[in-house]
Design a protein around this motif. Structure first.
Motif, mmCIF file in Angstrom:
data_model
loop_
_atom_site.group_PDB
_atom_site.id
_atom_site.type_symbol
_atom_site.label_atom_id
_atom_site.label_comp_id
_atom_site.label_asym_id
_atom_site.label_seq_id
_atom_site.Cartn_x
_atom_site.Cartn_y
_atom_site.Cartn_z
ATOM 1 N N ILE A 112 0.833 -1.339 0.006
ATOM 2 C CA ILE A 112 -0.036 -0.089 0.078
ATOM 3 C C ILE A 112 0.900 1.245 0.018
ATOM 4 O O ILE A 112 0.565 2.115 -0.835
ATOM 5 N N GLU A 113 1.968 0.994 0.736
ATOM 6 C CA GLU A 113 2.543 2.315 0.871
ATOM 7 C C GLU A 113 3.478 2.606 -0.223
ATOM 8 O O GLU A 113 3.690 4.028 -0.890
ATOM 9 N N LEU A 114 4.077 1.650 -0.925
ATOM 10 C CA LEU A 114 4.804 2.066 -2.148
ATOM 11 C C LEU A 114 4.018 2.489 -3.368
ATOM 12 O O LEU A 114 4.253 3.108 -3.984
ATOM 13 N N ALA B 84 5.365 1.490 -16.536
ATOM 14 C CA ALA B 84 6.317 2.467 -15.880
ATOM 15 C C ALA B 84 6.327 2.316 -14.484
ATOM 16 O O ALA B 84 7.319 2.462 -13.588
ATOM 17 N N LEU B 85 4.917 2.345 -13.921
ATOM 18 C CA LEU B 85 4.796 2.069 -12.413
ATOM 19 C C LEU B 85 5.318 0.780 -11.915
ATOM 20 O O LEU B 85 6.064 0.641 -11.020
ATOM 21 N N HIS B 86 5.416 -0.313 -12.777
ATOM 22 C CA HIS B 86 5.760 -1.527 -12.333
ATOM 23 C C HIS B 86 7.396 -1.429 -12.281
ATOM 24 O O HIS B 86 7.987 -1.746 -11.194
ATOM 25 N N GLU B 87 8.088 -0.755 -13.233
ATOM 26 C CA GLU B 87 9.621 -0.705 -13.258
ATOM 27 C C GLU B 87 9.831 0.245 -11.886
ATOM 28 O O GLU B 87 10.816 -0.156 -11.238
ATOM 29 N N ARG B 88 9.221 1.424 -11.751
ATOM 30 C CA ARG B 88 9.559 2.111 -10.514
ATOM 31 C C ARG B 88 9.269 1.157 -8.925
ATOM 32 O O ARG B 88 10.057 1.497 -8.380
ATOM 33 N N LEU B 89 8.268 0.582 -9.234
ATOM 34 C CA LEU B 89 8.317 -0.355 -7.850
ATOM 35 C C LEU B 89 9.188 -1.253 -7.787
ATOM 36 O O LEU B 89 9.660 -1.733 -6.708
ATOM 37 N N ARG B 90 9.891 -1.796 -8.742
ATOM 38 C CA ARG B 90 10.806 -2.986 -8.709
ATOM 39 C C ARG B 90 11.856 -2.067 -8.123
ATOM 40 O O ARG B 90 12.733 -2.788 -7.260
ATOM 41 N N ALA C 256 4.283 6.041 -5.198
ATOM 42 C CA ALA C 256 4.744 5.968 -6.477
ATOM 43 C C ALA C 256 3.386 6.700 -7.242
ATOM 44 O O ALA C 256 3.963 7.376 -8.477
ATOM 45 N N MET C 257 2.081 6.338 -6.856
ATOM 46 C CA MET C 257 1.094 6.814 -7.941
ATOM 47 C C MET C 257 0.603 8.104 -7.450
ATOM 48 O O MET C 257 -0.161 8.797 -8.270
ATOM 49 N N VAL C 258 0.783 8.556 -6.316
ATOM 50 C CA VAL C 258 0.291 10.004 -5.649
ATOM 51 C C VAL C 258 1.396 10.974 -5.185
ATOM 52 O O VAL C 258 1.622 11.067 -4.246
#
Ligand SMILES: Cc1ncc(COP(=O)(O)O)c(C=O)c1O
Length: 378
Positions: A60-62, A201-207, A66-68
């Motif tokens: 949830i936190e990541l 792009a979000l996927h890569e950022r979270l990785r 990343a999204m907000v």
């Protein structure tokens, strides 16, 4: 009788995976088991991409960070239901870059789309909705609102592994979903979680973010944390994943046994999810069996009668939001009547893949005698 039971792998399935990790002497840091499990997740969740994480709270936190994107000077408002586990809210309350806006739920525990729309201000950036108890919330209404107001639509899907909305797997919904693979969930890695998303792009950022923000050999471009899943828990998840469909089918049967004995006012002071959310577009995973108990006899009396008969229940999610002083800055005493009522009335009855019809009979017999003095013992 416990309220839940973890889905466990067979030793035959788990042992060779663990042995492989020990022989390789590679027990964490994106080992081959974590990578294998992560490769299986998009199909399991019905998502284009998924990042495997250490637990649902980190997910949830990541996802939020990343999204907000937000700053302490211009905090982002995020709309959340006033009916959830504290993990949904804590970052929003504790981080000055965010401001939670708590909105009410319907009688069926799910976020009320009208309340969401009414709460939107120019500072609102996202909706973080929850699918409580594995009951998908009204995705069509929330999507419509999010599109009209240019908001991110995020889901806390901690309870929702294997559920469907209009036939769609839950990972296909919204801009991103955060999952918990805690031992109490339908699919577990003991402790674990994930974020799924259609956005590469979000996927890569979270990785990157789960690994301190770094990719070996590259310049660091995001701040991160340590939210990796180790090889031992990945082995557990791989050995359990194939068992989930049968476990959900067993839970569905248990829910059916309860429904045939409790739904439709058979116990006049008790309402089941079947009474409250009988919509065809919603296919729950039966992760929980929540009921609502009227003031007479009252939830505490019912829980006590069940406990005296050897049946454990949980008043999940409880009254934390309204009782804890921590949340006072965002909650007015006259607000959120439905969530307050749910906090007084809701009780989760035992449900898991090992319960028998006799077990359900026992629970329902106790419930039917709560008003009449003599308790059934086991
Ligand atoms: C709705 C909800 N969100 C988030 C979480 C947190 O998940 P985890 O325990 O994996 O950190 C939970 C945990 O039960 C939950 O019920």
């Amino acid at each position: 009788m416990t309220v839940t039971a973890p889905l466990l792998p067979s030793w035959e399935a788990l042992a060779p995976l663990l042995q492989g990790a020990l022989e390789r002497r590679w027990i964490t840091n994106q080992g081959s088991l974590a990578r294998r499990l992560e490769d299986e997740l998009p199909a399991a969740l019905g998502a284009a991409h998924a990042v495997l994480l250490t637990n649902g709270t980190a997910a949830i936190e990541l996802m939020l960070k990343a999204m907000v994107p937000a700053t302490a000077e211009q905090p982002a408002q995020v709309i959340v239901p006033a009916w959830s586990f504290v993990a949904t809210w804590n970052l929003l309350c504790d981080d000055p870059r965010y401001e939670p806006v708590f909105v009410d739920i319907g009688e069926d525990w799910r976020i009320d789309p009208d309340a969401v729309e009414a709460a939107i201000t120019p500072r609102t950036k996202a909706i973080l909705a929850v699918h409580p108890y594995g009951l998908p919330c009204d995705h069509d209404a929330l999507t419509n609102i999010a599109l009209r107001h240019d908001l991110r639509l995020l889901y806390d899907a901690a309870h929702t592994f294997g559920a469907r909305w209009r036939g769609h797997p839950m990972g296909a919904l919204g801009d991103a979903s955060a999952w918990s693979f805690h031992a109490t969930k339908v699919f577990s890695t003991v402790e674990g979680g994930a974020v799924s998303t259609p956005d590469p792009a979000l996927h890569e950022r979270l990785r990157r973010a789960r690994n301190f923000g770094i990719v070996p050999g590259e310049d660091q471009v995001v701040f991160g944390t340590n939210a990796k899943l180790d090889e031992l828990r990945a082995a557990f998840g791989l050995a359990v994943l194939g068992l989930v469909p049968d476990a959900i089918a067993a839970r569905r049967q248990v829910a059916h046994w309860y429904d045939t004995r409790l739904a439709g006012g058979q116990v006049p002071w008790l309402r089941t999810a079947r009474d409250l959310v009988d919509t065809p577009e919603l296919q729950p995973n039966h992760g929980y069996y929540p009921v609502r108990i009227a003031a007479d006899p009252g939830r505490e009396a019912v829980a006590a009668a069940l406990l005296a008969a050897g049946v454990h229940t949980r008043p999940y999610f409880g009254e934390t939001l309204f009782r804890s002083t921590l949340y006072r800055p965002w909650i007015r005493p006259d607000e959120l009547p439905q969530a307050r009522q749910a906090a007084r009335e809701t009780l989760c009855l035992p449900i898991h893949h090992l319960l028998t019809e006799d077990d359900v009979d026992h629970v329902c017999t106790v419930l039917s005698t709560v008003d009449h003095g003599p308790r059934v013992s086991r």
